[in-house]
Structure formats: structure tokens, C-alpha cells
Design a protein around this motif. Structure first.
Motif, PDB file in Angstrom:
ATOM      1  N   PRO A 239      19.932  38.934  23.815  1.00  0.00           N
ATOM      2  CA  PRO A 239      20.381  37.578  22.985  1.00  0.00           C
ATOM      3  C   PRO A 239      21.689  37.387  22.603  1.00  0.00           C
ATOM      4  O   PRO A 239      22.404  38.610  22.327  1.00  0.00           O
ATOM      5  N   TYR A 240      22.343  36.377  22.462  1.00  0.00           N
ATOM      6  CA  TYR A 240      23.750  36.194  22.104  1.00  0.00           C
ATOM      7  C   TYR A 240      23.760  34.762  21.438  1.00  0.00           C
ATOM      8  O   TYR A 240      23.021  33.900  21.521  1.00  0.00           O
ATOM      9  N   CYS A 300      21.620  41.988  19.404  1.00  0.00           N
ATOM     10  CA  CYS A 300      22.178  40.554  19.614  1.00  0.00           C
ATOM     11  C   CYS A 300      23.806  40.535  19.719  1.00  0.00           C
ATOM     12  O   CYS A 300      24.352  41.499  19.015  1.00  0.00           O
TER      13      CYS A 300
END
Length: 404
Positions: A239-240, A300
């Protein structure tokens, strides 16, 4: 009625149903049409978003293009303008309008003919006035709550400014006209002239030591990972955070996308609780506004258009930095540094590193952080109450219009 002499101000209609005047320098090509005070005007593109309004009396007549149909409902006498505006902004009516839109994506329109064919309830004029008045009571309550929320935050910023004893042309700008020699005009700036006029330094001053944020003892500022076809999410999908996720002092995590980051690079790009995030680009007003990462999503990372300041929390507390960055000197630093285009202002890592920050003892940082967090919590409660009042305004209106 067509307008061709260019002497009128043009009007704009907003999603909240309000109408404003465009700057008197605005020029629009082609034929425009006259809307008089109390005329109802809607946007053929955005009526489904609530863009229908009544021309205020204080504006006089306004000019609109043919994208904005105009109606003199007073001439018929069956409905009053404010009731029409209110009715057309209810969810029931907007769902009917949504079914009428035609055209290509992004430029879908509702024709005037389709709009005029929609049946509407028409209570007595007295009932219409009562419905509008009741609705406006709720709206006024919501506006009052939102003002209180803004005042709570502004009061906290004033208190933070006082506690840090901040002195800068940003804190107390000159608001009255003043004169400079013409031969200095090419080298003159409002910020520097304000500092001279007030007899203070144009550098930030505080009762505590002031250091740049990029001081190695305070933080490490870095960019995120650059998106490319090579790192589309695959076996190492992570996830970013994108620019859309980093908002004005909060994170919007409703939509999270993924990017491929090998294990070997995760130590470089992984976000940690307490990281402060900045968007590289934003509006001129919001550029440089930060958001605090609290570890909401495991493993993340962040995109290269999102800058990260990882703080040495033994010297600089994240919530304290968030509090200081609401003050005028912090906002002014980024506004002056930003490179501006028509709709965007951008900053870089040097701009973040060179932000001057007062460094009180940790105990005082904690006190200021608590002050800001309390103000945010109070403002959030007031905004939630305002949203409820706005929701009630329309739900009650729909019931009254339906005769309930």
C-alpha cells in the motif's frame, strides 16, 4: 435578454446554491444573458451537484452564458424563488435530475427543456415561505457551528503563537497602504518591507532556540518511491500514499492503491508512526500543510510526490511540529518558497528542510501539542454537529414538501 455591451459583472453558481460575482476583469466570449435580482439560475452541467441559485438583490443584474438557463418565477406567482432553489437541491429532486443528464463523461448536461418538464410540488405561498424559513434556521445553526469550529482552531493558533513568542512579518503583517521609493520597486518585497517597517528581523524569532527542520539533530527529510511501469503491484505489492491521501492536516485513507516494492527497499520507504508528510504540490493557500502518519496501515510506503520528515522524537515531537505548522510563519514560509503555476504551487525537499522551527523543551512541546489536539477534537465535534444540522435541514425539508 441578451447582453452585449460588456458593462455587467458575470455570475458564478456554486454547489451550495450560492451565487457570486466574478472579477470585473473576467471576459467571456460569445453571447451572454441577463439575470435580474431574484431570478433563478442553474448550471446545466452541475445542477445535479446542487448548482442552482437565486440572484441576490445586492448584486443587481448579472450576466451568464447559455450554459445557465434563467427563470423569472415571480412573474407567474405560483412559487417563490428561494423555494425553487431549495426544492431543486433536495436529494429526491437531484436523483430525478441525474436520470436526465446526457452527453460525454465529464461534460454531461441537463437541457432546459428537460428541466422544465419535471413536475414539482407547489404548496401555498405561505407554506413555501414557512418551509424555506425552517430550512434556513437549520442552515444558520450549521453555519454558526462551523464558525465556532474555525474560531476554536484560530484561537489555538493564536495561543501557540503567544506561547512561542513568535515574531515575524507573517505574524503581524501591515494592512494599511504605505509608500516605497520607485527606484527600489524592482528589488522590493512585501515581506522584507513589513519587517523593516516593524523594526524586526525578517527571520523567525522566538523565545526558544530556532533551528531548520532539516537539522540532522531534528529530522531526516526524504522523497518517496517514484511510480513507473516497472513497479506495478506484483508479488511485492505494498500500500502506498498518493497526493490525494495527504490532505490539510489529516489523511484520507478511503482509497489506497498498491505499488511493487522489494523487501530490500522497504527500510528506505516504509512509513513509521510519527512521520510528517507534505504534498509536493497543492493550492497556493494549502501548500506546505502537513499530515501526521499514525501507522494506520502496515508496511505502507509513500509516492515521490509526497515528502516525508522523520523526526528525532527525543528533540522534536510530531504533534508539536503539527501545531507549530498551523502558525502564520510556517504557512508564510511555504507560500513564499512555492513555485506557482495557474492552479498549483509546488515545494521541494529544500523548502521543507529550511523551515525554521522553535525548539522548546519537550515538556513545553507536549503542552503545545496537547493544546492543538484539544482544539482539533473540539472543532471536529462542532463540524460533526454542523453536518447533522445540514442533513436535518434537507431531510426535514423533504418531509415538509411531501406534506408530512
Amino acid at each position: 435578454m441578451e447582453v452585449s455591451d460588456g458593462t455587467l459583472r458575470y455570475g458564478s453558481i456554486h454547489f451550495d446554491g450560492s451565487i457570486s460575482r466574478r472579477p470585473d476583469t473576467t471576459t467571456i466570449q460569445g453571447t451572454t444573458y441577463l439575470a435580474r435580482p431574484q431570478d433563478v439560475v442553474f448550471s446545466r452541467i452541475d445542477i445535479r451537484n446542487g448548482a442552482i441559485g437565486v440572484v441576490p438583490n445586492e448584486f443587481g443584474s448579472l450576466a451568464f452564458t447559455n450554459e445557465y438557463p434563467i427563470y423569472d418565477v415571480n412573474a407567474v406567482g405560483r412559487v417563490i424563488p428561494d423555494f425553487v432553489r431549495l426544492l431543486c437541491r433536495t436529494q429526491v429532486f437531484r436523483s430525478q435530475v441525474e436520470a436526465l443528464v446526457v452527453g460525454h463523461s465529464g461534460r454531461k448536461r441537463v437541457s432546459a427543456e428537460m428541466f422544465e418538464d419535471l413536475p414539482i410540488p407547489a404548496p401555498t405561498i405561505d407554506d413555501q415561505r414557512a418551509i424555506v424559513e425552517r430550512h434556513m434556521q437549520h442552515v444558520s445553526e450549521a453555519m454558526c457551528l462551523r464558525r465556532k469550529a474555525a474560531d476554536a482552531l484560530a484561537g489555538a493558533v493564536d495561543e501557540i503563537t503567544r506561547l512561542l513568542d513568535l515574531k515575524s512579518p507573517d505574524v503581524a503583517p501591515i494592512t494599511k497602504p504605505f509608500v516605497i521609493p520607485s527606484h527600489r520597486a524592482t528589488r522590493w518585497s512585501v515581506f522584507a518591507a513589513t519587517a523593516v517597517a516593524q523594526g524586526i528581523s525578517d527571520e523567525l524569532q522566538s523565545c526558544y532556540p530556532v533551528k531548520p527542520l532539516g537539522d540532522p539533530e531534528l529530522s531526516l527529510v526524504s522523497y518517496g518511491i517514484q511510480k513507473s511501469p516497472r513497479n506495478r503491484p506484483d508479488k511485492n505489492g505494498r500500500p502506498y500514499l498518493r497526493v490525494a491521501n495527504v490532505q490539510d492536516a489529516y489523511l484520507d485513507l478511503r482509497e489506497i492503491k498498491y505499488i511493487d516494492v522489494p523487501d530490500a527497499q522497504m527500510d528506505t520507504y516504509r512509513l513509521e508512526p510519527g512521520d510528517i508528510l507534505f504534498c509536493e504540490g497543492n493550492s497556493a493557500e494549502l501548500v506546505g500543510r502537513p499530515a501526521l502518519w499514525g501507522g494506520e496501515i502496515e508496511d505502507c510506503v509513500h509516492q515521490n510526490h509526497v515528502l516525508r520528515a522523520r523526526l528525532n522524537q527525543d528533540a522534536l515531537l510530531p504533534q508539536y511540529l503539527m501545531a507549530f505548522m498551523q502558525t502564520a510563519p510556517s504557512r508564510g514560509h511555504f507560500r513564499r518558497r512555492a513555485k506557482k503555476t495557474t492552479n498549483l504551487a509546488t515545494i521541494n525537499s529544500s523548502d521543507v528542510r529550511e523551515l525554521l522551527v522553535p525548539i522548546p523543551p519537550i515538556a513545553e512541546q507536549n503542552h503545545i501539542a496537547d493544546l492543538w489536539v484539544s482544539a482539533q477534537e473540539e472543532a471536529a465535534k462542532l463540524r460533526a454537529a454542523a453536518s447533522e444540522a445540514e442533513k436535518k435541514a434537507f431531510t426535514e425539508t423533504e418531509v415538509l414538501i411531501a406534506g408530512g
